[in-house]
Design a protein around this motif. Structure first.
Motif, short mmCIF file in Angstrom:
data_model
loop_
_atom_site.label_atom_id
_atom_site.label_comp_id
_atom_site.label_asym_id
_atom_site.label_seq_id
_atom_site.Cartn_x
_atom_site.Cartn_y
_atom_site.Cartn_z
N ASP A 1 0.85 -1.19 0.00
CA ASP A 1 0.00 0.00 0.00
C ASP A 1 0.88 1.23 0.00
N TYR A 2 1.08 1.81 -1.19
CA TYR A 2 1.93 3.01 -1.27
C TYR A 2 1.11 4.23 -1.65
N GLY A 3 -0.19 4.15 -1.33
CA GLY A 3 -1.06 5.30 -1.53
C GLY A 3 -1.51 5.52 -2.96
N MET A 4 -1.35 4.48 -3.81
CA MET A 4 -1.75 4.63 -5.21
C MET A 4 -2.97 3.76 -5.50
N GLY A 5 -4.09 4.16 -4.92
CA GLY A 5 -5.35 3.53 -5.31
C GLY A 5 -5.74 2.33 -4.47
N PRO B 1 8.17 -15.05 -5.82
CA PRO B 1 6.91 -14.78 -6.51
C PRO B 1 6.46 -13.32 -6.38
N PHE B 2 6.33 -12.66 -7.51
CA PHE B 2 5.98 -11.25 -7.54
C PHE B 2 4.93 -11.01 -8.61
N LEU B 3 3.95 -10.16 -8.28
CA LEU B 3 2.94 -9.79 -9.26
C LEU B 3 2.72 -8.27 -9.26
N GLY B 4 2.92 -7.64 -10.41
CA GLY B 4 2.63 -6.22 -10.57
C GLY B 4 1.33 -6.06 -11.34
N ILE B 5 0.49 -5.13 -10.89
CA ILE B 5 -0.80 -4.93 -11.55
C ILE B 5 -0.95 -3.48 -11.98
N CYS B 6 -1.28 -3.24 -13.25
CA CYS B 6 -1.55 -1.91 -13.80
C CYS B 6 -0.34 -0.99 -13.59
N LEU B 7 -0.45 0.05 -12.77
CA LEU B 7 0.72 0.91 -12.52
C LEU B 7 1.87 0.07 -11.95
N GLY B 8 1.52 -0.95 -11.16
CA GLY B 8 2.52 -1.86 -10.59
C GLY B 8 3.29 -2.64 -11.65
N TYR C 1 -10.25 -7.05 -17.85
CA TYR C 1 -10.67 -5.65 -17.71
C TYR C 1 -9.48 -4.70 -17.63
N PHE C 2 -9.52 -3.70 -18.49
CA PHE C 2 -8.45 -2.69 -18.56
C PHE C 2 -9.00 -1.31 -18.24
N VAL C 3 -8.18 -0.50 -17.60
CA VAL C 3 -8.48 0.93 -17.54
C VAL C 3 -7.16 1.68 -17.41
N HIS C 4 -6.70 2.25 -18.52
CA HIS C 4 -5.40 2.92 -18.51
C HIS C 4 -5.23 3.84 -19.72
N SER C 5 -4.36 4.83 -19.56
CA SER C 5 -4.07 5.79 -20.63
C SER C 5 -2.66 5.60 -21.17
N TYR C 6 -1.83 4.83 -20.45
CA TYR C 6 -0.44 4.58 -20.86
C TYR C 6 -0.24 3.08 -21.00
N ARG C 7 0.73 2.71 -21.84
CA ARG C 7 1.03 1.29 -22.02
C ARG C 7 2.55 1.12 -22.07
N VAL C 8 3.03 -0.12 -21.93
CA VAL C 8 4.48 -0.31 -21.99
C VAL C 8 4.90 -0.72 -23.40
N GLN C 9 6.14 -0.42 -23.72
CA GLN C 9 6.76 -0.98 -24.91
C GLN C 9 8.13 -1.50 -24.49
N THR C 10 8.52 -2.63 -25.07
CA THR C 10 9.79 -3.23 -24.65
C THR C 10 10.54 -3.79 -25.84
N PRO D 1 0.13 -3.37 -6.56
CA PRO D 1 -0.99 -2.90 -7.39
C PRO D 1 -0.77 -1.43 -7.76
N GLY D 2 -1.83 -0.69 -7.98
CA GLY D 2 -1.70 0.74 -8.19
C GLY D 2 -2.35 1.25 -9.45
N VAL D 3 -2.98 2.42 -9.30
CA VAL D 3 -3.47 3.17 -10.45
C VAL D 3 -3.03 4.60 -10.24
N GLY D 4 -2.92 5.36 -11.32
CA GLY D 4 -2.55 6.76 -11.18
C GLY D 4 -1.25 7.05 -11.91
#
Lengths: 260, 206
Positions: free
Chosen positions: B10-14, B80-87, B148-157, B50-53
């Protein structure tokens, strides 16, 4: 491909669903958490809680309901009705809402859209707009559609998006409750005017209405009494739309499938 | 193997409530932690970011609370690590959202905006994630489930080997990445009904 969304809306007053959801397996038609769980399993793409009582003393109840729902319904939730400050937006999101819809408060203070977007991202700030047709344009109403404002719908929506709204929830007051279909003219006009997603609301009366509103440019279609009264069954709606080639998620029925 | 003991950072991002409840629903024992001390006390087997914003706000909060070195070490140790959205986005090299920001640089690449002249932004709703590599997180899922997606930015690699799933919106982009026991997804599994919960369940088995 991004799919078009079907969104049942639960109108609430004092923590109870107004009108009530009619379904044989639902024991308490007025219980918002039970109703949300049912729609989740019947195939909603998203759910909307709208507190039409919107009294300050009920705000805590609303957030409790959102929290209970988000604990067992793993579907996106939009919450609205009387949310007036960044702190209330934060509380709604922390309770498990994904998006917050702002209506009268945004009309009074468009800066609230900006503050909310900067703090939480515009993806969770929904601008809800209630409009009534006047000649060839539409006038914006506030306070649950009870008070006319001097604002033109298109101008206000464009301004709201510029201020930070990431989605528009647009209700045609002329069509709301009539079952005569969405105001397609309105949806076409607004869809051409902004580049954020648009949720159409007001007037759904048949499965065909969903097909037409998606064709008109809506990204999502919201309905309340149509689903509550069982006029249209969500599962049946999805199947029909899918078979007729609308870009929706394929049919499924979680009532028949084990969790998860 | 016992129940996975998962910490949701919990780092205050949603909204961390929904993520926690979804993990619990598929058998994780869950604690949320806003400081590394709380994390240590729980002694987790699994870590969820996790995280949004906004990216800049997210990375600066992670750094400030002392999470960044812990995450880098955890991931380097292949736990074991899982990042979600902003994460997910924070694992990449850099972002140009409101200025240029350095990410955690676990994966090579950048976070770039969708183009509002090419379609509606943000992307909100259900979209397919096409499987493009095998990974235990895909167990029991179809080849291209809707999520389900909700985002304005995406990654490229530049590293195709980390792409586990991809999605079409204004072109094709990586929506699910990972290697070994480190995974990250742009969609919200906690909001994606059955398919989303299946990913979280599989994560618990890593």
């Amino acid at each position: 491909m991004l799919k078009k969304r079907i969104i049942p809306c639960l109108d609430m007053k004092g923590g109870r669903v107004v009108k009530g959801v009619c379904f044989e397996s639902l024991r308490d038609a007025g219980d918002p958490v039970e109703s949300a769980a049912l729609y989740d399993r019947m195939g909603a793409d998203e759910l909307c809680f709208l507190d039409i009582g919107a009294s300050v003393e009920n705000r805590g109840t609303l957030f409790e309901i959102v929290e209970k729902t988000a604990s067992r319904v793993f579907l996106p939730l939009t919450v609205g009705g009387g949310i007036r400050s960044v702190d209330e937006i934060r509380r709604a999101l922390n309770s498990g809402a994904d998006k917050v819809s702002l209506n009268s408060a945004a009309l009074l203070n468009p800066g609230l859209l900006t503050e909310g977007a900067l703090r939480f991202g515009s993806q969770c700030i929904v601008l809800a707009v209630d409009v009534k047709r006047e000649g060839s344009s539409w006038r914006v109403y506030s306070h649950g559609g009870t008070r006319p404002t001097p604002r033109d719908a298109i101008e206000w929506i464009v301004e709201g998006v510029r201020a930070g709204a990431g989605e528009i929830l647009l209700t045609s007051m002329d069509r709301d409750g009539t079952g005569e279909g969405y105001d397609l003219d309105l949806i076409r006009t607004v869809s051409r005017s902004v580049d954020v997603p648009l949720i159409a609301s007001g007037g759904a009366g048949s499965k065909e209405d969903f097909l037409s509103v998606f064709e008109a440019g809506a990204d999502a279609a919201l309905a309340a009494s149509l689903f509550h009264f069982g006029t249209v069954d969500l599962r049946d709606l999805r199947r029909t739309l899918f078979e007729r080639g609308a870009p929706v998620r394929p049919p499924f029925d979680l009532l028949k499938e084990p969790f998860p | 193997m016992g129940r996975p003991r998962s910490v949701v950072i919990d780092y205050g991002m949603g909204n961390i409530h929904s993520v926690s409840k979804a993990l619990e629903a598929v058998g994780h024992e869950v604690a949320t932690a806003d400081t590394p001390e709380q994390w240590e006390a729980f002694d987790p087997t699994h870590l969820v970011l996790p995280g949004v914003g906004a990216f800049g706000e997210g990375i600066s909060r992670l750094e400030k609370a002392g999470w960044a070195p812990i995450l880098r070490k955890w991931i380097a140790d292949d736990r074991p690590f899982l990042g979600i959205c902003l994460g997910m986005q924070l694992l990449f090299g850099e972002s140009h959202e409101f200025g240029t920001h350095r990410g955690l640089e676990i994966f090579p690449g950048a976070v770039v905006p969708f183009d509002p002249t090419k379609g509606k932004v943000p992307q909100i709703g259900w979209n397919e994630v096409r499987r493009c590599a095998t990974h235990p997180l895909w167990d029991g899922l179809p080849e291209a489930p809707d999520l389900y997606f909700v985002h304005s930015y995406r990654v490229q690699t530049s590293n195709g080997a980390i792409v586990l799933g991809e999605t079409d919106y204004q072109g094709t982009y990586p929506s699910f990445v990972g290697r070994s026991r480190v995974a990250a997804m742009q969609f919200h599994p906690e909001k994606s009904q059955r398919a989303g919960l299946r990913f979280l369940k599989n994560f618990g088995a890593l």
